[in-house]
Write a protein that holds these residues in place. Structure first.
Motif, PDB file in Angstrom:
ATOM      1  N   SER A 198     -37.373  17.850  -9.272  1.00  0.00           N
ATOM      2  CA  SER A 198     -38.424  17.558  -8.307  1.00  0.00           C
ATOM      3  C   SER A 198     -39.549  18.551  -8.553  1.00  0.00           C
ATOM      4  O   SER A 198     -39.348  19.587  -9.192  1.00  0.00           O
ATOM      5  CB  SER A 198     -37.908  17.684  -6.871  1.00  0.00           C
ATOM      6  OG  SER A 198     -37.522  19.018  -6.599  1.00  0.00           O
ATOM      7  N   LYS A 199     -40.715  18.209  -8.034  1.00  0.00           N
ATOM      8  CA  LYS A 199     -41.861  19.088  -8.192  1.00  0.00           C
ATOM      9  C   LYS A 199     -42.792  18.860  -7.013  1.00  0.00           C
ATOM     10  O   LYS A 199     -42.932  17.743  -6.529  1.00  0.00           O
ATOM     11  CB  LYS A 199     -42.588  18.790  -9.507  1.00  0.00           C
ATOM     12  CG  LYS A 199     -43.733  19.733  -9.799  1.00  0.00           C
ATOM     13  CD  LYS A 199     -44.343  19.478 -11.172  1.00  0.00           C
ATOM     14  CE  LYS A 199     -45.535  20.405 -11.369  1.00  0.00           C
ATOM     15  NZ  LYS A 199     -46.207  20.155 -12.626  1.00  0.00           N
ATOM     16  N   VAL A 200     -43.428  19.922  -6.565  1.00  0.00           N
ATOM     17  CA  VAL A 200     -44.397  19.817  -5.478  1.00  0.00           C
ATOM     18  C   VAL A 200     -45.770  19.549  -6.100  1.00  0.00           C
ATOM     19  O   VAL A 200     -46.207  20.272  -6.992  1.00  0.00           O
ATOM     20  CB  VAL A 200     -44.438  21.106  -4.628  1.00  0.00           C
ATOM     21  CG1 VAL A 200     -45.528  21.003  -3.561  1.00  0.00           C
ATOM     22  CG2 VAL A 200     -43.077  21.366  -4.004  1.00  0.00           C
ATOM     23  N   TYR A 201     -46.398  18.486  -5.622  1.00  0.00           N
ATOM     24  CA  TYR A 201     -47.738  18.112  -6.088  1.00  0.00           C
ATOM     25  C   TYR A 201     -48.696  18.122  -4.896  1.00  0.00           C
ATOM     26  O   TYR A 201     -48.318  17.735  -3.791  1.00  0.00           O
ATOM     27  CB  TYR A 201     -47.737  16.694  -6.671  1.00  0.00           C
ATOM     28  CG  TYR A 201     -47.013  16.550  -7.980  1.00  0.00           C
ATOM     29  CD1 TYR A 201     -47.699  16.664  -9.176  1.00  0.00           C
ATOM     30  CD2 TYR A 201     -45.656  16.281  -8.009  1.00  0.00           C
ATOM     31  CE1 TYR A 201     -47.038  16.521 -10.389  1.00  0.00           C
ATOM     32  CE2 TYR A 201     -44.984  16.125  -9.212  1.00  0.00           C
ATOM     33  CZ  TYR A 201     -45.686  16.257 -10.394  1.00  0.00           C
ATOM     34  OH  TYR A 201     -45.028  16.109 -11.583  1.00  0.00           O
ATOM     35  N   LYS A 202     -49.931  18.528  -5.144  1.00  0.00           N
ATOM     36  CA  LYS A 202     -50.968  18.416  -4.128  1.00  0.00           C
ATOM     37  C   LYS A 202     -51.635  17.052  -4.310  1.00  0.00           C
ATOM     38  O   LYS A 202     -52.183  16.753  -5.369  1.00  0.00           O
ATOM     39  CB  LYS A 202     -52.004  19.533  -4.258  1.00  0.00           C
ATOM     40  CG  LYS A 202     -53.012  19.513  -3.118  1.00  0.00           C
ATOM     41  CD  LYS A 202     -53.875  20.761  -3.133  1.00  0.00           C
ATOM     42  CE  LYS A 202     -54.734  20.789  -1.886  1.00  0.00           C
ATOM     43  NZ  LYS A 202     -55.465  22.054  -1.783  1.00  0.00           N
ATOM     44  N   MET A 203     -51.571  16.224  -3.271  1.00  0.00           N
ATOM     45  CA  MET A 203     -52.126  14.889  -3.333  1.00  0.00           C
ATOM     46  C   MET A 203     -53.655  14.949  -3.259  1.00  0.00           C
ATOM     47  O   MET A 203     -54.212  15.604  -2.384  1.00  0.00           O
ATOM     48  CB  MET A 203     -51.587  14.016  -2.197  1.00  0.00           C
ATOM     49  CG  MET A 203     -50.080  13.808  -2.241  1.00  0.00           C
ATOM     50  SD  MET A 203     -49.533  12.949  -3.725  1.00  0.00           S
ATOM     51  CE  MET A 203     -48.425  14.147  -4.432  1.00  0.00           C
ATOM     52  N   ARG A 214     -52.672  17.260   0.810  1.00  0.00           N
ATOM     53  CA  ARG A 214     -51.391  17.788   1.278  1.00  0.00           C
ATOM     54  C   ARG A 214     -50.415  17.882   0.106  1.00  0.00           C
ATOM     55  O   ARG A 214     -50.484  17.107  -0.839  1.00  0.00           O
ATOM     56  CB  ARG A 214     -50.795  16.885   2.350  1.00  0.00           C
ATOM     57  CG  ARG A 214     -51.587  16.907   3.625  1.00  0.00           C
ATOM     58  CD  ARG A 214     -50.907  16.111   4.684  1.00  0.00           C
ATOM     59  NE  ARG A 214     -51.672  16.218   5.917  1.00  0.00           N
ATOM     60  CZ  ARG A 214     -51.310  15.664   7.033  1.00  0.00           C
ATOM     61  NH1 ARG A 214     -50.200  14.964   7.099  1.00  0.00           N
ATOM     62  NH2 ARG A 214     -52.047  15.798   8.113  1.00  0.00           N
ATOM     63  N   ASN A 215     -49.481  18.802   0.230  1.00  0.00           N
ATOM     64  CA  ASN A 215     -48.430  18.925  -0.775  1.00  0.00           C
ATOM     65  C   ASN A 215     -47.324  17.924  -0.491  1.00  0.00           C
ATOM     66  O   ASN A 215     -47.017  17.642   0.678  1.00  0.00           O
ATOM     67  CB  ASN A 215     -47.849  20.341  -0.770  1.00  0.00           C
ATOM     68  CG  ASN A 215     -48.823  21.360  -1.316  1.00  0.00           C
ATOM     69  OD1 ASN A 215     -49.712  21.027  -2.099  1.00  0.00           O
ATOM     70  ND2 ASN A 215     -48.669  22.596  -0.913  1.00  0.00           N
ATOM     71  N   GLN A 216     -46.726  17.419  -1.554  1.00  0.00           N
ATOM     72  CA  GLN A 216     -45.610  16.485  -1.413  1.00  0.00           C
ATOM     73  C   GLN A 216     -44.596  16.747  -2.520  1.00  0.00           C
ATOM     74  O   GLN A 216     -44.965  16.959  -3.672  1.00  0.00           O
ATOM     75  CB  GLN A 216     -46.092  15.034  -1.508  1.00  0.00           C
ATOM     76  CG  GLN A 216     -44.960  14.040  -1.350  1.00  0.00           C
ATOM     77  CD  GLN A 216     -45.409  12.586  -1.465  1.00  0.00           C
ATOM     78  OE1 GLN A 216     -46.579  12.296  -1.705  1.00  0.00           O
ATOM     79  NE2 GLN A 216     -44.482  11.684  -1.304  1.00  0.00           N
ATOM     80  N   VAL A 217     -43.335  16.721  -2.158  1.00  0.00           N
ATOM     81  CA  VAL A 217     -42.266  16.831  -3.145  1.00  0.00           C
ATOM     82  C   VAL A 217     -42.055  15.449  -3.754  1.00  0.00           C
ATOM     83  O   VAL A 217     -41.879  14.465  -3.030  1.00  0.00           O
ATOM     84  CB  VAL A 217     -40.947  17.333  -2.510  1.00  0.00           C
ATOM     85  CG1 VAL A 217     -39.836  17.394  -3.555  1.00  0.00           C
ATOM     86  CG2 VAL A 217     -41.156  18.689  -1.853  1.00  0.00           C
ATOM     87  N   VAL A 218     -42.080  15.383  -5.073  1.00  0.00           N
ATOM     88  CA  VAL A 218     -41.859  14.133  -5.795  1.00  0.00           C
ATOM     89  C   VAL A 218     -40.628  14.317  -6.678  1.00  0.00           C
ATOM     90  O   VAL A 218     -40.458  15.359  -7.312  1.00  0.00           O
ATOM     91  CB  VAL A 218     -43.092  13.747  -6.650  1.00  0.00           C
ATOM     92  CG1 VAL A 218     -42.830  12.490  -7.455  1.00  0.00           C
ATOM     93  CG2 VAL A 218     -44.329  13.589  -5.760  1.00  0.00           C
ATOM     94  N   TYR A 219     -39.784  13.294  -6.699  1.00  0.00           N
ATOM     95  CA  TYR A 219     -38.537  13.335  -7.453  1.00  0.00           C
ATOM     96  C   TYR A 219     -38.605  12.388  -8.647  1.00  0.00           C
ATOM     97  O   TYR A 219     -39.575  11.677  -8.836  1.00  0.00           O
ATOM     98  CB  TYR A 219     -37.371  12.915  -6.537  1.00  0.00           C
ATOM     99  CG  TYR A 219     -37.199  13.840  -5.352  1.00  0.00           C
ATOM    100  CD1 TYR A 219     -36.400  14.971  -5.439  1.00  0.00           C
ATOM    101  CD2 TYR A 219     -37.847  13.577  -4.145  1.00  0.00           C
ATOM    102  CE1 TYR A 219     -36.242  15.827  -4.347  1.00  0.00           C
ATOM    103  CE2 TYR A 219     -37.699  14.431  -3.049  1.00  0.00           C
ATOM    104  CZ  TYR A 219     -36.907  15.543  -3.163  1.00  0.00           C
ATOM    105  OH  TYR A 219     -36.758  16.382  -2.095  1.00  0.00           O
ATOM    106  N   SER A 220     -37.523  12.376  -9.410  1.00  0.00           N
ATOM    107  CA  SER A 220     -37.458  11.463 -10.555  1.00  0.00           C
ATOM    108  C   SER A 220     -37.215  10.031 -10.089  1.00  0.00           C
ATOM    109  O   SER A 220     -36.687   9.799  -8.990  1.00  0.00           O
ATOM    110  CB  SER A 220     -36.329  11.881 -11.510  1.00  0.00           C
ATOM    111  OG  SER A 220     -35.061  11.525 -10.976  1.00  0.00           O
ATOM    112  N   TYR A 221     -37.579   9.108 -10.930  1.00  0.00           N
ATOM    113  CA  TYR A 221     -37.328   7.685 -10.675  1.00  0.00           C
ATOM    114  C   TYR A 221     -35.850   7.462 -10.351  1.00  0.00           C
ATOM    115  O   TYR A 221     -35.500   6.816  -9.358  1.00  0.00           O
ATOM    116  CB  TYR A 221     -37.745   6.869 -11.896  1.00  0.00           C
ATOM    117  CG  TYR A 221     -37.284   5.441 -11.878  1.00  0.00           C
ATOM    118  CD1 TYR A 221     -37.937   4.491 -11.113  1.00  0.00           C
ATOM    119  CD2 TYR A 221     -36.204   5.036 -12.657  1.00  0.00           C
ATOM    120  CE1 TYR A 221     -37.518   3.164 -11.107  1.00  0.00           C
ATOM    121  CE2 TYR A 221     -35.782   3.718 -12.655  1.00  0.00           C
ATOM    122  CZ  TYR A 221     -36.443   2.785 -11.880  1.00  0.00           C
ATOM    123  OH  TYR A 221     -36.023   1.487 -11.873  1.00  0.00           O
ATOM    124  N   GLY A 222     -34.974   8.017 -11.170  1.00  0.00           N
ATOM    125  CA  GLY A 222     -33.534   7.840 -10.961  1.00  0.00           C
ATOM    126  C   GLY A 222     -33.050   8.433  -9.653  1.00  0.00           C
ATOM    127  O   GLY A 222     -32.148   7.882  -9.013  1.00  0.00           O
TER     128      GLY A 222
END
Length: 193
Positions: free
Chosen positions: A61-66, A71-79
């Protein structure tokens, strides 16, 4: 039967928008849940429509700034997202069935391009990791497209390479039913005519 699909959503944005909460709440023991994402998961993660996921099937996972919300959001893998759907469905007593994405109208050397090294592969891996049923629609449809040839297949699509016309949708649906019939342990076969 209920179709809760929403155009333009990825495995991530279907959850982000609260759509999964509604579907999951409505699941009952014995329901069959077909899970198919991938076409929009390859998009931008934090810019433009911000619907992409991390490529792969791991737990990263990685935190991205939208870009749009700041805002920051945690994004995970497709799987990771596919496995979440499977686990959540099982907790409700539903039977999850993962379906790989259908191929697009993209060709190379006379063959339709498959996604068996990307979203098709990761969908299969996620299903296997969770012991869920899997229908390799990408392979089944691609085999059919290859047999039909580029010119005939292109007639099934709208102005873009992803969205089919009604005839293409019927073809894809019939191939999904072939996949259902091939899963004798699924228990859904007795309802398929």
């Amino acid at each position: 039967m209920e179709n809760d699909a929403m155009a333009g959503r990825s495995s991530r944005t279907f959850i982000d928008e609260g759509r999964w909460d509604g579907v999951c709440a409505a699941l009952k023991p014995g329901d069959f849940l077909f899970i198919q994402f991938g076409h929009n998961d390859g998009g931008a993660i934090n810019t433009e429509k911000a619907r992409g996921t991390i490529p792969g099937n791991g737990d990263e996972s990685k935190v991205y700034k939208m870009e749009t919300t700041k805002r920051n959001q945690v994004v995970y893998s497709y799987g990771w997202y596919i496995r979440k759907y499977i686990r959540d469905a099982r907790l409700k007593g539903a039977v999850p069935v993962v379906v790989s994405p259908v191929p697009r109208d993209r060709w190379k050397d006379g063959k339709v391009e498959r996604n068996d090294n990307s979203y098709g592969k990761w969908a299969k891996e996620a299903a296997e990791m969770e012991g869920a049923f899997f229908i390799d629609v990408n392979k089944l449809v691609a085999d059919k497209y290859d047999a039909m040839g580029h010119d005939e297949v292109t007639k099934l699509f709208m102005a873009d390479h992803t969205h089919t016309k009604y005839q293409g949708a019927l073809l894809n649906a019939s191939i999904i039913m072939e996949g259902v019939r091939s899963l004798s342990q699924l228990g859904l076969n007795k309802y398929v005519k």
